[in-house]
Structures are given as C-alpha cells and as structure tokens.
Write an enzyme that holds these catalytic residues in place. Structure first.
Site, PDB file in Angstrom:
ATOM      1  CB  THR A 114      -2.317 -14.626  -7.883  1.00  0.00           C
ATOM      2  OG1 THR A 114      -1.400 -13.566  -8.262  1.00  0.00           O
ATOM      3  CG2 THR A 114      -1.546 -15.720  -7.222  1.00  0.00           C
ATOM      4  CB  THR A 133       1.430 -10.826  -6.581  1.00  0.00           C
ATOM      5  OG1 THR A 133       2.557 -10.360  -7.340  1.00  0.00           O
ATOM      6  CG2 THR A 133       0.928  -9.722  -5.673  1.00  0.00           C
ATOM      7  CG  LEU A 179       9.668  -9.589 -13.607  1.00  0.00           C
ATOM      8  CD1 LEU A 179       8.702  -9.366 -14.739  1.00  0.00           C
ATOM      9  CD2 LEU A 179      10.466 -10.854 -13.854  1.00  0.00           C
ATOM     10  CG  PHE A 191       5.166   4.821 -11.836  1.00  0.00           C
ATOM     11  CD1 PHE A 191       4.125   3.942 -12.108  1.00  0.00           C
ATOM     12  CD2 PHE A 191       6.466   4.386 -11.991  1.00  0.00           C
ATOM     13  CE1 PHE A 191       4.386   2.661 -12.523  1.00  0.00           C
ATOM     14  CE2 PHE A 191       6.733   3.101 -12.408  1.00  0.00           C
ATOM     15  CZ  PHE A 191       5.699   2.224 -12.673  1.00  0.00           C
ATOM     16  CG  LEU A 192       4.753  12.094 -10.940  1.00  0.00           C
ATOM     17  CD1 LEU A 192       5.468  13.384 -10.529  1.00  0.00           C
ATOM     18  CD2 LEU A 192       3.335  12.097 -10.378  1.00  0.00           C
ATOM     19  CB  ALA A 201      -1.298  12.672 -17.473  1.00  0.00           C
ATOM     20  CB  CYS A 226       0.814  -6.284 -11.713  1.00  0.00           C
ATOM     21  SG  CYS A 226       1.794  -7.735 -12.142  1.00  0.00           S
ATOM     22  CE  LYS A 255       5.134  -3.011 -18.791  1.00  0.00           C
ATOM     23  NZ  LYS A 255       5.924  -2.751 -17.606  1.00  0.00           N
TER      24      LYS A 255
HETATM   25  N1  LIG Z   1       3.574 -10.282 -15.241  1.00  0.00           N
HETATM   26  C1  LIG Z   1       4.227  -9.437 -14.470  1.00  0.00           C
HETATM   27  O1  LIG Z   1       4.731  -8.410 -14.924  1.00  0.00           O
HETATM   28  C2  LIG Z   1       4.404  -9.718 -12.994  1.00  0.00           C
HETATM   29  C3  LIG Z   1       5.332  -8.970 -12.261  1.00  0.00           C
HETATM   30  C4  LIG Z   1       5.493  -9.251 -10.899  1.00  0.00           C
HETATM   31  C5  LIG Z   1       4.732 -10.243 -10.303  1.00  0.00           C
HETATM   32  N2  LIG Z   1       3.818 -10.949 -11.042  1.00  0.00           N
HETATM   33  C6  LIG Z   1       3.067 -12.021 -10.391  1.00  0.00           C
HETATM   34  O2  LIG Z   1       3.634 -13.267 -10.760  1.00  0.00           O
HETATM   35  C7  LIG Z   1       2.613 -14.264 -10.866  1.00  0.00           C
HETATM   36  C8  LIG Z   1       2.651 -14.888 -12.243  1.00  0.00           C
HETATM   37  O3  LIG Z   1       2.318 -13.912 -13.193  1.00  0.00           O
HETATM   38  P1  LIG Z   1       2.545 -14.111 -14.762  1.00  0.00           P
HETATM   39  O4  LIG Z   1       2.224 -12.823 -15.405  1.00  0.00           O
HETATM   40  O5  LIG Z   1       3.869 -14.748 -14.981  1.00  0.00           O
HETATM   41  O6  LIG Z   1       1.377 -15.199 -15.042  1.00  0.00           O
HETATM   42  P2  LIG Z   1       1.127 -16.026 -16.387  1.00  0.00           P
HETATM   43  O7  LIG Z   1      -0.330 -16.221 -16.445  1.00  0.00           O
HETATM   44  O8  LIG Z   1       1.867 -15.414 -17.522  1.00  0.00           O
HETATM   45  O9  LIG Z   1       1.837 -17.441 -16.106  1.00  0.00           O
HETATM   46  C9  LIG Z   1       1.380 -18.387 -15.198  1.00  0.00           C
HETATM   47  C10 LIG Z   1       1.747 -19.766 -15.748  1.00  0.00           C
HETATM   48  O10 LIG Z   1       1.546 -20.734 -14.711  1.00  0.00           O
HETATM   49  C11 LIG Z   1       1.082 -21.928 -15.323  1.00  0.00           C
HETATM   50  N3  LIG Z   1       0.490 -22.772 -14.280  1.00  0.00           N
HETATM   51  C12 LIG Z   1      -0.631 -22.542 -13.549  1.00  0.00           C
HETATM   52  N4  LIG Z   1      -0.812 -23.542 -12.660  1.00  0.00           N
HETATM   53  C13 LIG Z   1       0.214 -24.411 -12.815  1.00  0.00           C
HETATM   54  C14 LIG Z   1       0.602 -25.624 -12.172  1.00  0.00           C
HETATM   55  N5  LIG Z   1      -0.105 -26.148 -11.181  1.00  0.00           N
HETATM   56  N6  LIG Z   1       1.723 -26.249 -12.598  1.00  0.00           N
HETATM   57  C15 LIG Z   1       2.446 -25.727 -13.602  1.00  0.00           C
HETATM   58  N7  LIG Z   1       2.150 -24.578 -14.229  1.00  0.00           N
HETATM   59  C16 LIG Z   1       1.042 -23.928 -13.842  1.00  0.00           C
HETATM   60  C17 LIG Z   1       0.130 -21.439 -16.385  1.00  0.00           C
HETATM   61  O11 LIG Z   1      -0.087 -22.414 -17.396  1.00  0.00           O
HETATM   62  C18 LIG Z   1       0.888 -20.208 -16.926  1.00  0.00           C
HETATM   63  O12 LIG Z   1       1.732 -20.552 -18.006  1.00  0.00           O
HETATM   64  C19 LIG Z   1       1.299 -13.541 -10.532  1.00  0.00           C
HETATM   65  O13 LIG Z   1       1.004 -13.732  -9.172  1.00  0.00           O
HETATM   66  C20 LIG Z   1       1.624 -12.095 -10.799  1.00  0.00           C
HETATM   67  O14 LIG Z   1       0.852 -11.231 -10.018  1.00  0.00           O
HETATM   68  C21 LIG Z   1       3.662 -10.719 -12.374  1.00  0.00           C
END
Ligand SMILES: NC(=O)c1ccc[n+]([C@@H]2O[C@H](COP(=O)([O-])OP(=O)(O)OC[C@H]3O[C@@H](n4cnc5c(N)ncnc54)[C@H](O)[C@@H]3O)[C@@H](O)[C@H]2O)c1
Length: 434
Positions: A86, A122, A153, A252-253, A255, A263, A324
């Site tokens: 997203t 998200t 996570l 988270f403090l 600097a 995210c 990170k």
């Molecule tokens: N990365 C993080 O640390 C983290 C932590 C918490 C929440 N999130 C949330 O989780 C969500 C995913 O994040 P991410 O970092 O894993 O994203 P990412 O970009 O690593 O992975 C998304 C995957 O979805 C696939 N995809 C997209 N549309 C698709 C469909 N229609 N069918 C099948 N596969 C499809 C893409 O090819 C990609 O591999 C986001 O909303 C993000 O905000 C991420």
C-alpha cells in the site's frame, strides 16, 4: 486450517511461513512469477534473519507452498489474507489501494466456500468495508466475512515479532469470523500473547496511530538533538535520563539521520491525508513529516561542515545504505536523500552495506561500491556511519583512520564515544545531538 496468503513480500512471506510453523496449511501467492520461482526453489528473495531455515522446515513438512495461481490457493481456504503493498499514491500522499482492491476482486472470483478475507496490509479507515464490497461485486453469491488484522512486525526481527508479538489486533464483526481468527492465532493465545478484538475501523486506526506515534517519538528526539548541539548537551544522556521515566520509555529515543523505511514515511503521510479528508487535521503528524525532512537536510549540512564547507572532489565513504540494519530494504532510506545530495555537490561517494547492494545499485547512481568499511575508507576525506549494522559497531577505528587521507568521522547513529574516536587517531568527530 487452510490459509491463502496473497502477496509474498516482507509481510506476506514472513506471516505465511510463521502461520505454517503454527501447523496451518499455507499457500503463498504472488503475481511476480520470478519471486515464486525462487521461493519454489527454496530461495528467499529478501534478507530476513532466520527466514530461510524456517521456510525450508515447513516446506519439507508439506505445510507451505508457493504459486502464482490465486484461484488454486483460495479454493478451499478458510482464511484468505491480503498482504500486498500500500505505497504512497503518486501526487497526493494517500495510500495507494489499487493492489488491495485488485486482490479483493481476484479473491472474490476465486472463493468456493465460506472464508474470512483478512486484510493484513496497512490500509486507511474504511478499506475493509470496501474490500467486502469488491469481493461481493466480483462474486455476489460468495459467503464470506472480512477482518482487519494489521501487522506490526519489524524487518530484521520479523520472525520473533510474529511469534512473540506485543499484541495481535483483530478487527472483526460477527462470531463466525471471530472464531476463524481465534483459531488462526490459537498458538499465540495459548501462550498468553494478548489478542485484542475490536471493530474494523478501530483496528485500521490502531496501525496508523501506532506508526505515527513511533515516528513522532523519533522525530521528537531528533529535534531535541538539534537543540542539544547548540547548547552543549549530549542527546544520548538526555534520552537516557528521559527514557528512564516509565511513562516515556527508552525505545525509539535514538537520535539519528531521520526515519525512513517501508512504513513510517508512507503511513504518516496517509494518516495526514485521512485527517484532512475528515476535516480533522493531524497537525502533530503533519509537523513530524516536515521536521523529518529537515532532519535529513541537516545531515547534509553536517557532512559539509566536516568537509570544511566544500564537498566538491571530497571522497566520502558511506557505511550502510539500507533504512535500518538486518534488512535489504531500501524503501525511503535516509541514504536515498543523503547520497544523491553529496554526489550532486560533486563529492566522490563510496558506499558499502552488508545486504544493500542488490537493491541499492540501481537506486544510488554515481557511487562506487566497496566490500567493507576499510576498503570504502581507503584514501577518504570522511567516513559517514549511516546505518548501524553490527559490523559497523565494532570497527577497528585505528585501522580505519590509518586508511583515510583525512581521518574524520560522521557518526549519524551515535555508536561511538567521541573520546574513543579521537584516541584512535581521528582529527574530527561529529555525532547527532552531541
Ligand atoms: N514491511 C514491513 O515491515 C511492514 C510491517 C507492517 C506492515 N506492513 C504493511 O504490509 C503491507 C505489505 O508490505 P510489504 O513490505 O510486505 O510489501 P512488499 O512490496 O514487500 O510485498 C507486496 C507483494 O505483493 C505482491 N502483490 C501485489 N499485488 C498482488 C496480487 N494482486 N496478487 C498477488 N500478489 C500481489 C507484490 O508482487 C509483492 O511481492 C503494506 O501495506 C505495508 O504497509 C509492512
């Protein structure tokens, strides 16, 4: 329980692997065939400590598989997770829901039996209801419920975070769906990890509020750090003294060069847009976004100052480019602002990162890649520690200084003690807020 995980990125892959380790039968789907081919060959396409071994174990046990065929994965599943990206929508800061809505439609067409469609991505408030509409529109006869199950996570510690969470948040309406969700997470509730049940909207808000709060905490200490530099205080001591207050806490403090990552930047922007759309401006969050940009700019000024005000033709070694440590993720990393600014000002930039090269090469044009910190520092006028990988926490500072043309260090993560750096032969040291 049978689970389909749609989207096999950082969140989908870790969640899928961990659910299979709980004993569920998981099929992970991605529309990227190259990713699925690598996963089918036992290769993990991202860097996440411990993931490859846990994945291999569950594939061998026959509980975990990978496919590009969403229909095959969804047929017969009792829970279908949406874990697609997203990102920020170009132009307006809103979360781009096109991947989520496309996945919802595809799921709708593929449903064969009662299932809970669970959004793990998200997403802004109201999205789960839109997901329900999209599923229904694609398949008016489908029997399903939706649930919001935001993920907390952290990359680099993702498996432990999934297996030992502070809490699991589940937004759900109705007993049937709640039962499915309770069953999915039973291995955690049995071990007394808290599972919080809320309505859909509250679950969606919890995720944005939590990320915005953490981004605020980081930005707060970064702003305090700027003041510390002017008044002769040390932000490390200040943060320690503040963090001991149980109401504040020490996490988270730290600097640093400003928050980045997959995210915080996009979620703060999305929350600000949600507030504007509802005529409740998120003024604190809007300020946080602005201040974070200033923090990044301040880092360029700091480096320029350490180069006696002239960046042109200076050789600068950057240690760490991922946002990170313990991840290969470069999304919104501070390096993506800092490095182009230095290259643009005519500096010769060398970079090294234990895992960042694969992603970083295309994103950081005009730099030279080194294999390690000492190679990067050879003949350099300045070393900048940008990401606090363990291997940069235990540098042989004397050896580093001897390699350099002009031994100066910008420690943007405040890893080293200034006196220790000086004793090792550096003529100048600058941290953040000290
Ligand atoms: N990365 C993080 O640390 C983290 C932590 C918490 C929440 N999130 C949330 O989780 C969500 C995913 O994040 P991410 O970092 O894993 O994203 P990412 O970009 O690593 O992975 C998304 C995957 O979805 C696939 N995809 C997209 N549309 C698709 C469909 N229609 N069918 C099948 N596969 C499809 C893409 O090819 C990609 O591999 C986001 O909303 C993000 O905000 C991420």
């Amino acid at each position: 329980m049978r689970i389909a995980m749609i989207g096999t990125g950082y969140v989908g892959l870790v969640s899928g692997v961990c659910f299979s380790d709980f004993g569920h039968e998981v099929v992970c789907v991605d529309k990227n065939p190259e990713k699925i081919e690598r996963l089918q060959a036992g290769e993990v396409p991202i860097y996440e400590p411990g993931l490859e071994a846990l994945m291999a174990k569950n594939v061998a046990a026959g509980r975990l598989s990978f496919t590009t065929d969403i229909a095959q994965a969804v047929a017969g599943a009792e829970a279908v997770f949406i874990a697609v990206g997203t990102p920020t929508r170009r132009g307006d800061g809103h979360a781009d829901l096109s991947y989520v809505m496309a996945a919802a439609e595809e799921i709708g067409r593929a449903l064969t039996n009662y299932a809970v469609v669970v959004t793990k991505s998200t997403v802004p408030v109201g999205t789960n209801r839109k997901v329900a509409e999209a599923v229904r529109a694609a398949n008016p006869g489908a029997v399903f419920d939706v649930a919001s199950n935001p993920e907390f996570l952290r990359e680099g510690a993702a498996i432990d975070d999934f297996m030992r969470p502070d809490r699991v948040v589940i937004g759900v309406e109705g007993d049937r769906a709640r039962k499915v969700m309770a069953e999915l997470y039973r291995p955690l509730s049995l071990r007394e990890f808290p599972v919080v049940y809320t309505g859909l909207e509250s679950a969606e808000m919890i995720k944005y509020a939590a990320n915005a709060f953490l981004a605020t905490k980081i930005t707060f200490i970064n702003e305090i750090a700027a003041l510390c530099e002017r008044v002769g205080a040390d932000v490390k001591a200040v943060a320690k003294g503040m963090g001991m207050d149980g109401r504040i806490g020490s996490k988270f403090l730290h600097a640093g060069p400003g928050y980045g990552g997959s995210c915080f930047p996009k979620d703060t922007k999305a929350l600000a847009r949600i507030g504007q759309d509802h005529a409740v401006p998120m003024q604190i969050v809007e300020t946080v976004i602005k201040v974070n940009e200033e923090v990044k700019r301040r880092m360029v000024a700091k480096i320029e100052d350490l180069c006696d005000g002239v960046l042109r033709d200076k050789t600068i070694a950057i240690l760490g480019v991922t946002f990170k440590p313990n991840t290969d993720d470069m999304r919104e990393a501070p390096s993506l602002t800092l490095v182009p600014a230095l290259v643009g000002a005519g500096a010769k930039v060398r970079v090294c990162d234990p895992q960042g090269k694969h992603e970083g090469e295309a994103l950081l044009p005009g730099v030279k890649w080194a294999d390690n910190a000492y190679q990067a520092a050879q003949g350099a006028d300045l070393v900048v520690i940008l990401t606090e990988w363990n291997e940069f926490r235990a540098l042989d500072l004397g050896r580093l200084a001897r390699k350099m043309a002009v031994p100066r260090l910008a420690d943007l993560r405040n890893i080293y003690d200034p006196a220790e750096v000086e004793a090792a032969g550096f003529e100048r040291y600058a941290g953040v807020g000290r």
